[in-house]
Scaffold this active site. Structure first.
Site, PDB file in Angstrom:
ATOM      1  N   GLU A  29       1.279  -0.095  -5.658  1.00 32.19           N
ATOM      2  CA  GLU A  29       1.817  -1.500  -5.789  1.00 32.19           C
ATOM      3  C   GLU A  29       0.615  -2.484  -5.387  1.00 32.19           C
ATOM      4  O   GLU A  29      -0.480  -2.268  -5.166  1.00 32.19           O
ATOM      5  CB  GLU A  29       2.101  -1.136  -3.783  1.00 32.19           C
ATOM      6  CG  GLU A  29       2.774  -0.299  -3.961  1.00 32.19           C
ATOM      7  CD  GLU A  29       3.160   0.693  -2.221  1.00 32.19           C
ATOM      8  OE1 GLU A  29       2.113   0.076  -1.740  1.00 32.19           O
ATOM      9  OE2 GLU A  29       3.511   1.366  -2.204  1.00 32.19           O
ATOM     10  N   LEU A  58       7.818  -0.143  -3.757  1.00 33.82           N
ATOM     11  CA  LEU A  58       7.150   0.689  -1.981  1.00 33.82           C
ATOM     12  C   LEU A  58       7.601   1.138  -2.150  1.00 33.82           C
ATOM     13  O   LEU A  58       7.122   1.403  -1.108  1.00 33.82           O
ATOM     14  CB  LEU A  58       7.111  -1.114  -1.170  1.00 33.82           C
ATOM     15  CG  LEU A  58       6.280  -1.994  -1.488  1.00 33.82           C
ATOM     16  CD1 LEU A  58       5.385  -3.176  -2.757  1.00 33.82           C
ATOM     17  CD2 LEU A  58       5.904  -3.125  -0.253  1.00 33.82           C
ATOM     18  N   GLU A  60       5.819   5.433  -1.775  1.00 34.75           N
ATOM     19  CA  GLU A  60       4.613   5.822  -1.952  1.00 34.75           C
ATOM     20  C   GLU A  60       4.982   7.129  -2.888  1.00 34.75           C
ATOM     21  O   GLU A  60       4.084   8.171  -4.048  1.00 34.75           O
ATOM     22  CB  GLU A  60       3.951   5.786  -0.726  1.00 34.75           C
ATOM     23  CG  GLU A  60       2.225   4.667  -0.665  1.00 34.75           C
ATOM     24  CD  GLU A  60       3.304   4.002   0.181  1.00 34.75           C
ATOM     25  OE1 GLU A  60       4.893   4.283   0.537  1.00 34.75           O
ATOM     26  OE2 GLU A  60       2.675   3.165   0.171  1.00 34.75           O
ATOM     27  N   PHE A  83      -3.252   1.587   1.472  1.00 39.72           N
ATOM     28  CA  PHE A  83      -3.925   1.822   2.184  1.00 39.72           C
ATOM     29  C   PHE A  83      -4.764   3.497   2.453  1.00 39.72           C
ATOM     30  O   PHE A  83      -3.442   4.926   2.035  1.00 39.72           O
ATOM     31  CB  PHE A  83      -4.182   1.181   3.164  1.00 39.72           C
ATOM     32  CG  PHE A  83      -4.582   0.042   2.806  1.00 39.72           C
ATOM     33  CD1 PHE A  83      -5.754  -0.464   3.330  1.00 39.72           C
ATOM     34  CD2 PHE A  83      -3.307  -1.033   2.667  1.00 39.72           C
ATOM     35  CE1 PHE A  83      -6.587  -1.933   3.853  1.00 39.72           C
ATOM     36  CE2 PHE A  83      -4.280  -2.607   2.881  1.00 39.72           C
ATOM     37  CZ  PHE A  83      -5.300  -2.659   2.705  1.00 39.72           C
ATOM     38  N   GLY A  85      -3.541   4.917   5.132  1.00 34.40           N
ATOM     39  CA  GLY A  85      -2.360   5.328   6.360  1.00 34.40           C
ATOM     40  C   GLY A  85      -1.436   5.593   5.415  1.00 34.40           C
ATOM     41  O   GLY A  85      -0.173   5.523   6.172  1.00 34.40           O
ATOM     42  N   HIS A 129      -4.568   1.339   8.491  1.00 36.95           N
ATOM     43  CA  HIS A 129      -5.697   0.570   7.091  1.00 36.95           C
ATOM     44  C   HIS A 129      -6.772   1.341   7.308  1.00 36.95           C
ATOM     45  O   HIS A 129      -8.125   0.710   6.728  1.00 36.95           O
ATOM     46  CB  HIS A 129      -6.219  -1.570   7.442  1.00 36.95           C
ATOM     47  CG  HIS A 129      -4.426  -1.433   7.268  1.00 36.95           C
ATOM     48  ND1 HIS A 129      -3.371  -1.058   7.201  1.00 36.95           N
ATOM     49  CD2 HIS A 129      -3.885  -2.146   5.590  1.00 36.95           C
ATOM     50  CE1 HIS A 129      -2.330  -1.633   7.276  1.00 36.95           C
ATOM     51  NE2 HIS A 129      -3.046  -2.521   6.134  1.00 36.95           N
TER      52      HIS A 129
END
Lengths: 326, 386
Positions: A29, A58, A60, A83, A85, A129
């Site tokens: 992304e 977007l 994952e 990130f 998270g 994050h």
């Protein structure tokens, strides 16, 4: 040798890998035009085109799941999870597919995939994050898990991860992206094994085993300790699956004392495995129990509290004192 | 921004007339592509008929033979499970036409990403049924080399394979090749996020992938309306993926719509979603008991739409079969069953030390340590017992 920041070093390593193997494709992304939120992929889309540096939707799980298919087609995908998270939506694809496909198919299907995850705290970020999810992945058979702590390793290890025939989870200590170091851009892939720990500072009293963002912290602790006449040996683990227990055993054989430090929660973390294994291997050579310091067993806190949560040099030194007091 | 084009001569996504729709937003008869009715008569007027006009008597007879053989494989496997030779089996009973019809449309370079009930597809790809048995027997996680047959081995996490198919298709696209990836999945899988993500990626990148949903009405005990308020085919529209709803028990119609979807993929027009409306006539697996959740009347209703019976009726009506042919078909099915039975029973089981094989492609010290430690343990055990 060139001086560059860790983030730039990884960028240069990615460029090298893409130049040497046309099957290497980057997916993630905001990695294209923007160059990634940390700019680690900066300039690569301009250089290699949208076919090889793919800005994805977007999603994952979608990034990792489609990368599985790309790998099956003979590509060598390097996925960025923006990130730490945000790795969890991809967890099923990583654990159930990426990790198992080679074993499931008795080696017919290979998964030479690299999953880059900026991880750890210390940047004053909002929730999700600043996490350190490495133990989840290190616990999963079929994955390799590594983390760099400095620019030279960033450049070398990302190339080695991409060259690996196995899937590699590549953790990048995001708060160290801007720390500069000397990088040998010509270093061969064989110049240092990917799965070998490194003694960063040799010492005689206590071994500090750590990795990623806390290597700098441990080095700071070692300087302070030295002023007090205490000699710390700092080991950068570099690899969390497999873990280089031989190097650890050799060090603890010299010092008799071990403190393991990581940002992730101590409970069932990487330190727990190290404590167990080193206790087995060095039982009669240990002068004190293996101590662990790290995050508490609480969710990662809001930014104003992260200094209390994250292990710093003082907490490492406190553990050193406790170890030496026995 | 990309534009998804439909082939002008084939209506990819007929729109139902308002006021004539059922609870799923459909006019079941109108928008279901069908070339052979349940009574075995060819239906007329479908533009898709042209896509299978080349299928003559000989091929129709061979299709019927495949349908019978696949059903026989399924019955034999169920028997083997009952006799303790397989740990589990997921019967495809009722879905033979959806699988044989679609698989026969595929080219050698196409790659199938299967769920776990695609025994008929595997058969058409050339997989020896004995290889299929070994997975369900618990002897291996993967009965064949996916690259050898252009088909993956079972994906148990439903929907996961749709993303793999999409990524593979993106790879085809990057290679500049003109083949397709085909993802098989069920109605239950359409509720998984991975399916939506696969639709999204495929539409965005115009990936040459065919999403082939076998809507067999049941996801174990959950009826399809629990998965989707709308017909599954309608889900494609929101992603910009042309979608087709086909009678999944009509082998020719399934073949035709799959050819259509593949032609789109080959020519760079991107993904297509096919919803093959069929029925799982048996249990979800040999561990399941459908009598706990569905009415016998529903099963009776679908028996009348049996995918084999209608091809046979068609062959009879067109004077294409005789006793000798039927005898050949039976012999072929029996031989296949005999072979898979003896192959299954004769499986050479893996040895304990093979646990450590192929976990990684490159050496891994933890695996080597555990391999050595377990070997030493086995040796100690042997020493103690001798």
């Amino acid at each position: 040798m060139t001086t560059m920041a860790l983030g730039k070093a990884i960028n240069a390593g990615l460029r090298c890998a893409m130049e040497s193997d046309p099957k290497v494709v980057l997916m993630g992304e905001d990695i294209g035009k923007l160059g990634g939120v940390f700019r680690v992929t900066e300039g690569l889309q301009q250089e290699f085109g949208e076919q090889r540096v793919i800005d994805t939707p977007l999603a994952e799980s979608g990034i990792i799941g489609t990368a599985v298919g790309m790998a099956m087609r003979g590509y060598r995908p390097v996925c960025e999870i923006q990130f730490d998270g945000f790795a969890y939506p991809a967890f099923d694809q990583i654990v159930s597919q990426v990790a198992k496909l080679h074993n499931r198919t008795k080696g017919d299907v290979k998964m030479p995939m690299t999953i880059r995850i900026p991880y750890g705290g210390g940047i004053g970020a909002v929730e999700h994050h600043s996490e350190s999810p490495e133990a989840y992945f290190a616990h999963t058979a079929g994955l390799r898990v590594v983390t760099c702590s400095n620019a030279a390793d960033g450049h070398l290890m990302i190339r080695q991860a991409i060259a690996s025939e196995d899937p590699v989870i590549f953790f990048e200590p995001k708060r160290r992206y801007w720390e500069k170091g000397e990088v040998d851009e010509q270093a061969s892939l064989e110049s240092a094994p990917l799965h070998r720990a490194r003694v960063v500072v040799a010492g005689t009293d206590v071994t500090i085993a750590t990795y990623g963002p806390l290597v700098s912290t441990a080095l700071a602790a070692a300087s302070v300790a030295a002023e007090e006449g205490i000699s710390l040996e700092v080991i950068d683990l570099r690899t969390l699956s497999p873990i280089d227990f031989d190097s650890l055993e050799a060090s603890v054989g010299r010092t008799g004392r071990l403190v393991v430090a990581h940002e992730a929660s101590v409970f069932l973390g990487v330190g727990a495995e190290i404590a167990a294994r080193i206790s087995e291997r060095c039982f009669f050579r240990l002068e004190a129990p293996v101590l662990r310091i790290g995050g508490f067993s609480v969710p990662y806190p809001p930014a104003k509290l992260e200094d209390a949560f994250l292990p710093d040099a003082d907490r490492i030194l406190d553990a050193v004192d406790r170890s030496l007091a026995i | 921004m990309t534009t998804v084009m439909a082939r002008p001569d084939v209506p990819a996504n007929p729109v139902p007339t308002p006021g004539q729709v059922d609870a799923q937003g459909l006019t079941p008869d109108q928008d279901l592509v069908q070339l052979i009715g349940p009574d075995g008569r060819r239906t007329s007027g479908s533009p898709f008929a042209a896509l299978v006009a080349d299928i003559g008597p000989e091929e129709l007879r061979s299709i019927y033979r495949d349908l019978v053989v696949v059903r026989r494989i399924d019955a034999e496997a169920t028997a083997l499970q009952r006799q303790g030779q397989l740990g589990l089996w997921a019967p495809l009973l009722g879905q033979e036409a959806a699988q044989v019809g679609s698989a026969r449309a595929l080219g050698a370079d196409d790659f199938v990403f299967a769920s776990y009930r695609e025994h008929g597809v595997a058969y058409c790809r050339g997989v020896d049924p004995t290889m299929m048995m070994r997975f369900w027997r618990g002897s291996t996680q993967s009965g064949w080399n996916p690259y050898e047959f252009g088909m993956t081995t079972p994906a148990i996490v439903v929907g996961s394979q749709a993303l793999h198919a999409t990524g593979y298709a993106m790879g085809i696209q990057h290679d500049g090749a003109s083949s397709a990836a085909v993802a098989y999945f069920g109605d239950g899988a359409t509720s998984q996020g991975d399916l939506s993500e696969a639709f999204g990626f495929a539409a965005t990148f115009l990936a040459p992938v065919v999403f082939f949903c076998q809507n067999n009405q049941w996801a174990i005990s959950e009826p399809v309306h629990l998965q989707s308020h709308l017909a599954i085919a309608k889900r494609g529209e929101g992603f910009g993926i042309p979608s087709i709803r086909v009678d999944g028990n009509d082998v020719l119609a399934v073949c035709a719509v799959t050819r259509h979807a593949l032609a789109r993929a080959y020519s760079g027009q991107g993904p297509t979603l096919i919803e093959a409306v069929t029925f799982r006539m048996g249990p979800h697996t040999t561990s399941d008991d459908p009598s706990r959740y569905r009415a016998p009347a529903e099963e009776e209703e679908w028996k009348a739409k049996d995918p084999l019976a209608r091809v046979r009726a068609l062959l009879e009506a067109e004077g294409l079969i005789d006793a000798a042919y039927l005898e050949q078909v039976t012999t072929s099915a029996d031989e296949t069953a005999r072979s898979l039975r003896s192959g299954c029973i004769g499986t050479v089981e893996p040895l304990p030390m093979s646990l450590f094989d192929q976990v990684y492609a490159e050496p891994h010290p933890l695996i080597e340590e555990e391999r050595a430690s377990y070997a030493a343990y086995l040796e100690r055990l042997e020493d103690q017992s001798s």
